[in-house]
Motif scaffolding. Structure first.
Motif, PDB file in Angstrom:
ATOM      1  N   THR A  14       0.704  -1.157  -0.054  1.00  0.00           N
ATOM      2  CA  THR A  14      -0.121   0.005  -0.161  1.00  0.00           C
ATOM      3  C   THR A  14       0.950   1.277   0.069  1.00  0.00           C
ATOM      4  OG1 THR A  14      -1.912  -1.173   1.152  1.00  0.00           O
ATOM      5  CG2 THR A  14      -1.776   1.305   1.164  1.00  0.00           C
ATOM      6  N   MET A  15       2.007   1.101   0.583  1.00  0.00           N
ATOM      7  CA  MET A  15       2.737   2.231   0.752  1.00  0.00           C
ATOM      8  C   MET A  15       3.378   2.812  -0.583  1.00  0.00           C
ATOM      9  SD  MET A  15       5.252   4.518   2.413  1.00  0.00           S
ATOM     10  CE  MET A  15       5.215   3.999   3.781  1.00  0.00           C
ATOM     11  N   PHE A  16       3.856   1.734  -1.270  1.00  0.00           N
ATOM     12  CA  PHE A  16       4.537   1.786  -2.514  1.00  0.00           C
ATOM     13  C   PHE A  16       3.465   2.132  -3.632  1.00  0.00           C
ATOM     14  CE2 PHE A  16       8.184   0.314  -0.456  1.00  0.00           C
ATOM     15  CZ  PHE A  16       9.136   1.365  -0.951  1.00  0.00           C
ATOM     16  N   ARG A  17       2.155   1.800  -3.585  1.00  0.00           N
ATOM     17  CA  ARG A  17       1.059   2.074  -4.312  1.00  0.00           C
ATOM     18  C   ARG A  17       0.991   3.863  -4.365  1.00  0.00           C
ATOM     19  NH1 ARG A  17      -1.394  -2.809  -3.087  1.00  0.00           N
ATOM     20  NH2 ARG A  17      -2.758  -1.664  -1.681  1.00  0.00           N
ATOM     21  N   ARG A  18       0.967   4.217  -3.073  1.00  0.00           N
ATOM     22  CA  ARG A  18       0.678   5.759  -2.712  1.00  0.00           C
ATOM     23  C   ARG A  18       1.956   6.350  -3.123  1.00  0.00           C
ATOM     24  NH1 ARG A  18      -3.572   3.765  -2.840  1.00  0.00           N
ATOM     25  NH2 ARG A  18      -3.508   4.892  -4.768  1.00  0.00           N
ATOM     26  N   PHE A  19       2.920   5.833  -2.873  1.00  0.00           N
ATOM     27  CA  PHE A  19       4.294   6.599  -3.068  1.00  0.00           C
ATOM     28  C   PHE A  19       5.322   5.748  -3.613  1.00  0.00           C
ATOM     29  CE2 PHE A  19       1.836   8.943   0.394  1.00  0.00           C
ATOM     30  CZ  PHE A  19       1.977  10.042   0.112  1.00  0.00           C
ATOM     31  N   PRO A  20       5.565   5.727  -4.937  1.00  0.00           N
ATOM     32  CA  PRO A  20       6.150   4.720  -5.843  1.00  0.00           C
ATOM     33  C   PRO A  20       7.930   4.753  -5.329  1.00  0.00           C
ATOM     34  CG  PRO A  20       4.895   5.329  -7.061  1.00  0.00           C
ATOM     35  CD  PRO A  20       4.488   5.994  -5.924  1.00  0.00           C
ATOM     36  N   THR A  21       8.352   6.133  -4.895  1.00  0.00           N
ATOM     37  CA  THR A  21       9.521   6.188  -4.394  1.00  0.00           C
ATOM     38  C   THR A  21       9.611   7.046  -3.154  1.00  0.00           C
ATOM     39  OG1 THR A  21       9.798   8.328  -5.791  1.00  0.00           O
ATOM     40  CG2 THR A  21      10.199   6.668  -6.856  1.00  0.00           C
ATOM     41  N   LYS A  22      10.878   7.282  -2.511  1.00  0.00           N
ATOM     42  CA  LYS A  22      10.938   7.673  -1.281  1.00  0.00           C
ATOM     43  C   LYS A  22      10.846   9.414  -1.750  1.00  0.00           C
ATOM     44  CE  LYS A  22      13.489   7.616   3.112  1.00  0.00           C
ATOM     45  NZ  LYS A  22      14.545   6.940   3.719  1.00  0.00           N
ATOM     46  N   GLU A  23      11.326   9.765  -2.757  1.00  0.00           N
ATOM     47  CA  GLU A  23      11.421  11.320  -3.113  1.00  0.00           C
ATOM     48  C   GLU A  23      10.056  11.835  -3.295  1.00  0.00           C
ATOM     49  OE1 GLU A  23      13.662  12.395  -6.531  1.00  0.00           O
ATOM     50  OE2 GLU A  23      15.542  11.727  -5.641  1.00  0.00           O
ATOM     51  N   GLU A  24       8.951  10.971  -3.876  1.00  0.00           N
ATOM     52  CA  GLU A  24       7.542  11.418  -3.830  1.00  0.00           C
ATOM     53  C   GLU A  24       7.051  11.648  -2.301  1.00  0.00           C
ATOM     54  OE1 GLU A  24       4.918   9.552  -6.914  1.00  0.00           O
ATOM     55  OE2 GLU A  24       6.851   8.305  -7.432  1.00  0.00           O
ATOM     56  N   MET A  44      24.999  17.196  -2.086  1.00  0.00           N
ATOM     57  CA  MET A  44      23.484  17.119  -1.816  1.00  0.00           C
ATOM     58  C   MET A  44      22.762  16.140  -2.509  1.00  0.00           C
ATOM     59  SD  MET A  44      22.710  21.260  -1.356  1.00  0.00           S
ATOM     60  CE  MET A  44      20.966  21.186  -0.772  1.00  0.00           C
ATOM     61  N   LEU A  45      22.944  16.089  -3.918  1.00  0.00           N
ATOM     62  CA  LEU A  45      22.238  15.035  -4.756  1.00  0.00           C
ATOM     63  C   LEU A  45      22.934  13.596  -4.212  1.00  0.00           C
ATOM     64  CD1 LEU A  45      20.750  14.566  -7.199  1.00  0.00           C
ATOM     65  CD2 LEU A  45      22.921  14.640  -8.487  1.00  0.00           C
ATOM     66  N   ARG A  46      24.127  13.246  -4.066  1.00  0.00           N
ATOM     67  CA  ARG A  46      24.591  12.027  -3.405  1.00  0.00           C
ATOM     68  C   ARG A  46      23.870  11.640  -2.301  1.00  0.00           C
ATOM     69  NH1 ARG A  46      29.746  12.720  -3.971  1.00  0.00           N
ATOM     70  NH2 ARG A  46      29.948  13.449  -1.774  1.00  0.00           N
ATOM     71  N   ALA A  47      23.854  12.796  -1.345  1.00  0.00           N
ATOM     72  CA  ALA A  47      23.063  12.562   0.128  1.00  0.00           C
ATOM     73  C   ALA A  47      21.812  12.252  -0.101  1.00  0.00           C
ATOM     74  CB  ALA A  47      23.210  13.741   0.904  1.00  0.00           C
ATOM     75  N   GLY A  48      20.989  12.678  -0.996  1.00  0.00           N
ATOM     76  CA  GLY A  48      19.519  12.187  -1.274  1.00  0.00           C
ATOM     77  C   GLY A  48      19.498  11.116  -1.794  1.00  0.00           C
ATOM     78  N   GLN A  49      20.258  10.859  -2.638  1.00  0.00           N
ATOM     79  CA  GLN A  49      20.121   9.343  -3.388  1.00  0.00           C
ATOM     80  C   GLN A  49      20.431   8.455  -2.188  1.00  0.00           C
ATOM     81  OE1 GLN A  49      23.109   9.979  -6.677  1.00  0.00           O
ATOM     82  NE2 GLN A  49      21.297  10.585  -7.981  1.00  0.00           N
ATOM     83  N   GLY A  50      21.134   8.705  -1.392  1.00  0.00           N
ATOM     84  CA  GLY A  50      21.679   7.570  -0.209  1.00  0.00           C
ATOM     85  C   GLY A  50      20.356   7.320   0.566  1.00  0.00           C
ATOM     86  N   THR A  51      19.461   8.190   0.658  1.00  0.00           N
ATOM     87  CA  THR A  51      18.138   8.035   1.361  1.00  0.00           C
ATOM     88  C   THR A  51      17.275   7.105   0.790  1.00  0.00           C
ATOM     89  OG1 THR A  51      16.804   9.989   0.858  1.00  0.00           O
ATOM     90  CG2 THR A  51      18.589  10.097   2.587  1.00  0.00           C
ATOM     91  N   THR A  52      17.358   7.076  -0.753  1.00  0.00           N
ATOM     92  CA  THR A  52      16.036   6.269  -1.328  1.00  0.00           C
ATOM     93  C   THR A  52      15.852   4.715  -1.250  1.00  0.00           C
ATOM     94  OG1 THR A  52      17.497   5.988  -3.312  1.00  0.00           O
ATOM     95  CG2 THR A  52      16.486   8.234  -3.261  1.00  0.00           C
ATOM     96  N   THR A  53      14.847   4.568  -1.264  1.00  0.00           N
ATOM     97  CA  THR A  53      14.423   2.800  -1.059  1.00  0.00           C
ATOM     98  C   THR A  53      13.855   2.492  -2.207  1.00  0.00           C
ATOM     99  OG1 THR A  53      14.307   3.436   1.492  1.00  0.00           O
ATOM    100  CG2 THR A  53      13.493   1.387   0.564  1.00  0.00           C
ATOM    101  N   PRO A  54      14.365   1.366  -2.868  1.00  0.00           N
ATOM    102  CA  PRO A  54      13.634   0.858  -4.014  1.00  0.00           C
ATOM    103  C   PRO A  54      12.267   0.302  -3.402  1.00  0.00           C
ATOM    104  CG  PRO A  54      15.634  -0.536  -3.521  1.00  0.00           C
ATOM    105  CD  PRO A  54      15.431   0.776  -2.453  1.00  0.00           C
ATOM    106  N   PRO A  55      11.246   0.137  -4.553  1.00  0.00           N
ATOM    107  CA  PRO A  55      10.007  -0.463  -4.302  1.00  0.00           C
ATOM    108  C   PRO A  55      10.393  -2.074  -4.206  1.00  0.00           C
ATOM    109  CG  PRO A  55       9.682   0.941  -5.932  1.00  0.00           C
ATOM    110  CD  PRO A  55      11.216   0.991  -5.778  1.00  0.00           C
ATOM    111  N   PRO A  56       9.469  -2.855  -3.415  1.00  0.00           N
ATOM    112  CA  PRO A  56       9.759  -4.215  -3.167  1.00  0.00           C
ATOM    113  C   PRO A  56       9.911  -4.886  -4.506  1.00  0.00           C
ATOM    114  CG  PRO A  56       7.923  -3.603  -1.859  1.00  0.00           C
ATOM    115  CD  PRO A  56       8.388  -2.474  -2.830  1.00  0.00           C
TER     116      PRO A  56
END
Length: 231
Positions: free
Chosen positions: A57-67, A215-227
């Motif tokens: 459900t989480m990834f249906r609503r927000f497919p990426t952490k950036e969203e 800053m871009l590298r730090a932001g990418q380091g927080t992302t989580t791929p969908p299952p």
């Protein structure tokens, strides 16, 4: 119009069902809580648990952490931009500049997630990044006004504000509730070091582009791929 009819210019976006909208709002509220407490290193799974929804459900609503970051922090970035506007309205440019730094650092201290947001960039978070750019353009005017008074040292560079946010975020995240007001002393040290006349020259500024990459590298380091997907 039948349910599967199409608009002449393309498919019409359907509004979320009431249960889907409730899930979305529940996820955003949970993310505010989790990110404020744990920063952006918190996982999407931990947000899902806080919200009481499944990870699917989480990834249906927000497919990426950036969203999700965009949805959670756009309003805070708006408040950050407003702080620059307030600073520009101060009849004393130096006081406005100092007030802005104090206000921005206080926002970081109040929310570990936002402390991280100011040290990262998320290119697909369109609303958040638009407000950040709005604030940046206003800050350039704020810096010029403060320098024109002779109170802000001439070798201060706009990228120094990014370094201040990075340093303050480090203090906020390291001290936590053990020394929650430590950031105030650090910010006072920063401000006193910025006032002219300077006691000595500063090392060369890293510049805008290298800090943007950091800053871009730090932001990418927080992302989580969908299952089921790798990063």
């Amino acid at each position: 119009m039948t349910p599967d009819a199409h608009h002449p210019d393309g498919p019409v976006a359907q509004p979320l069902r009431s249960d889907a909208e409730r899930n979305r709002e529940r996820i955003i509220a949970a993310a505010r809580t989790v990110f404020a407490r744990d920063g952006l290193s918190a996982s999407m799974a931990s947000v899902a648990r806080e919200a009481g929804v499944g990870i699917a459900t989480m990834f249906r609503r927000f497919p990426t952490k950036e969203e999700l970051v965009d949805a959670v922090f756009s309003d805070r970035m708006g408040a950050y931009a407003d702080a620059v506007t307030v600073a520009l309205e101060d009849p004393d440019p130096w006081n406005g500049f100092v007030g802005y730094i104090e206000a921005a650092c206080a926002m970081q201290a109040a929310d570990s997630g936002f402390a991280d947001v100011l040290t990262m960039t998320f290119p697909t978070a369109k609303v958040l990044e638009a407000r950040r750019n709005e604030a940046y353009q206003a800050m350039l005017r704020l810096i010029d006004r403060a320098k024109a008074t002779g109170r802000l040292r001439e070798d201060f560079d706009p990228s120094d504000l990014v370094l201040i946010h990075m340093a303050n975020a480090g203090v906020v995240n390291a001290c936590g509730d053990a020394a929650p007001d430590a950031w105030r002393r650090v910010v006072a040290l920063f401000i006193q070091s910025l006032e002219a006349p300077a006691r000595g020259p500063l090392p060369a500024s890293p510049g805008h582009e290298p800090l943007y990459k950091a800053m871009l590298r730090a932001g990418q380091g927080t992302t989580t791929p969908p299952p089921g997907k790798s990063s």
